[in-house]
Motif scaffolding. Structure first.
Motif, short mmCIF file in Angstrom:
data_model
loop_
_atom_site.label_atom_id
_atom_site.label_comp_id
_atom_site.label_asym_id
_atom_site.label_seq_id
_atom_site.Cartn_x
_atom_site.Cartn_y
_atom_site.Cartn_z
N TYR A 18 25.07 52.25 65.38
CA TYR A 18 23.85 51.46 65.58
C TYR A 18 22.88 52.20 66.50
O TYR A 18 21.69 52.33 66.20
CB TYR A 18 24.18 50.09 66.16
CG TYR A 18 22.96 49.29 66.52
CD1 TYR A 18 22.20 48.67 65.53
CD2 TYR A 18 22.55 49.18 67.85
CE1 TYR A 18 21.05 47.95 65.87
CE2 TYR A 18 21.42 48.46 68.18
CZ TYR A 18 20.68 47.85 67.19
OH TYR A 18 19.54 47.14 67.52
N ASN A 19 23.37 52.69 67.63
CA ASN A 19 22.51 53.42 68.57
C ASN A 19 21.90 54.67 67.94
O ASN A 19 20.73 54.97 68.15
CB ASN A 19 23.27 53.78 69.85
CG ASN A 19 23.55 52.56 70.71
OD1 ASN A 19 22.95 51.50 70.54
ND2 ASN A 19 24.49 52.70 71.63
N SER A 20 22.69 55.38 67.16
CA SER A 20 22.18 56.56 66.46
C SER A 20 21.07 56.17 65.49
O SER A 20 20.05 56.86 65.39
CB SER A 20 23.30 57.28 65.71
OG SER A 20 24.23 57.81 66.61
N TYR A 21 21.28 55.08 64.77
CA TYR A 21 20.26 54.59 63.83
C TYR A 21 18.95 54.29 64.57
O TYR A 21 17.88 54.74 64.17
CB TYR A 21 20.78 53.34 63.12
CG TYR A 21 19.71 52.52 62.44
CD1 TYR A 21 19.01 53.03 61.35
CD2 TYR A 21 19.39 51.25 62.90
CE1 TYR A 21 18.01 52.28 60.73
CE2 TYR A 21 18.41 50.49 62.28
CZ TYR A 21 17.72 51.01 61.21
OH TYR A 21 16.74 50.27 60.60
N ILE A 22 19.03 53.54 65.66
CA ILE A 22 17.83 53.18 66.42
C ILE A 22 17.15 54.43 66.97
O ILE A 22 15.92 54.56 66.91
CB ILE A 22 18.18 52.20 67.57
CG1 ILE A 22 18.70 50.87 67.01
CG2 ILE A 22 16.99 51.99 68.49
CD1 ILE A 22 17.72 50.14 66.11
N ASN A 23 17.92 55.37 67.48
CA ASN A 23 17.34 56.59 68.04
C ASN A 23 16.70 57.48 66.98
O ASN A 23 15.77 58.24 67.28
CB ASN A 23 18.41 57.39 68.79
CG ASN A 23 18.81 56.72 70.09
OD1 ASN A 23 18.05 55.95 70.66
ND2 ASN A 23 20.02 56.98 70.54
N LYS B 39 28.93 50.46 67.62
CA LYS B 39 27.84 50.60 68.59
C LYS B 39 27.23 51.99 68.51
O LYS B 39 26.01 52.15 68.54
CB LYS B 39 28.37 50.33 70.00
CG LYS B 39 27.32 50.35 71.07
CD LYS B 39 27.93 50.00 72.42
CE LYS B 39 26.90 50.04 73.52
NZ LYS B 39 27.48 49.73 74.83
N LEU B 40 28.06 53.02 68.35
CA LEU B 40 27.57 54.40 68.26
C LEU B 40 26.69 54.57 67.02
O LEU B 40 25.61 55.16 67.10
CB LEU B 40 28.74 55.38 68.22
CG LEU B 40 28.37 56.85 68.05
CD1 LEU B 40 27.50 57.32 69.21
CD2 LEU B 40 29.63 57.70 67.94
#
Length: 85
Positions: free
Chosen positions: A21-26, A18-19
């Motif tokens: 993935y969230n970093s990628y999106i951000n 999840k971390l």
């Protein structure tokens, strides 16, 4: 969760989180999609497959976006969302 892809006959395993993935999106911007995708792949590939991934990324233009698309489809489930009036 482990996701193994066969890319041009080579098996490569990723362990997205999840971390990551969230970093990628951000990190995605209108002017930068390749670097965030490449970073996500390099963060989540299993240690034994790092060299294989790097070789594919270096040899094939656009590989990062094609690979990440497959990983995201497996990692992020589709939600059934309805609009109520």
């Amino acid at each position: 969760m482990k996701i193994t892809l066969t890319i041009n006959g080579t098996d490569i395993t990723f362990e997205p989180t999840k971390l990551a993935y969230n970093s990628y999106i951000n990190d995605i911007t209108m002017n930068d999609k390749i670097a965030p995708a490449t970073n996500f792949l390099r963060r989540t590939v299993v240690a034994d497959d790092k060299e294989k991934l790097n070789e594919i990324l270096e040899k094939h233009v656009g590989a990062a976006l094609q690979i990440i698309e497959k990983i995201i489809k497996q990692f992020v489930p589709d939600l059934e969302i309805e609009i109520k009036n």
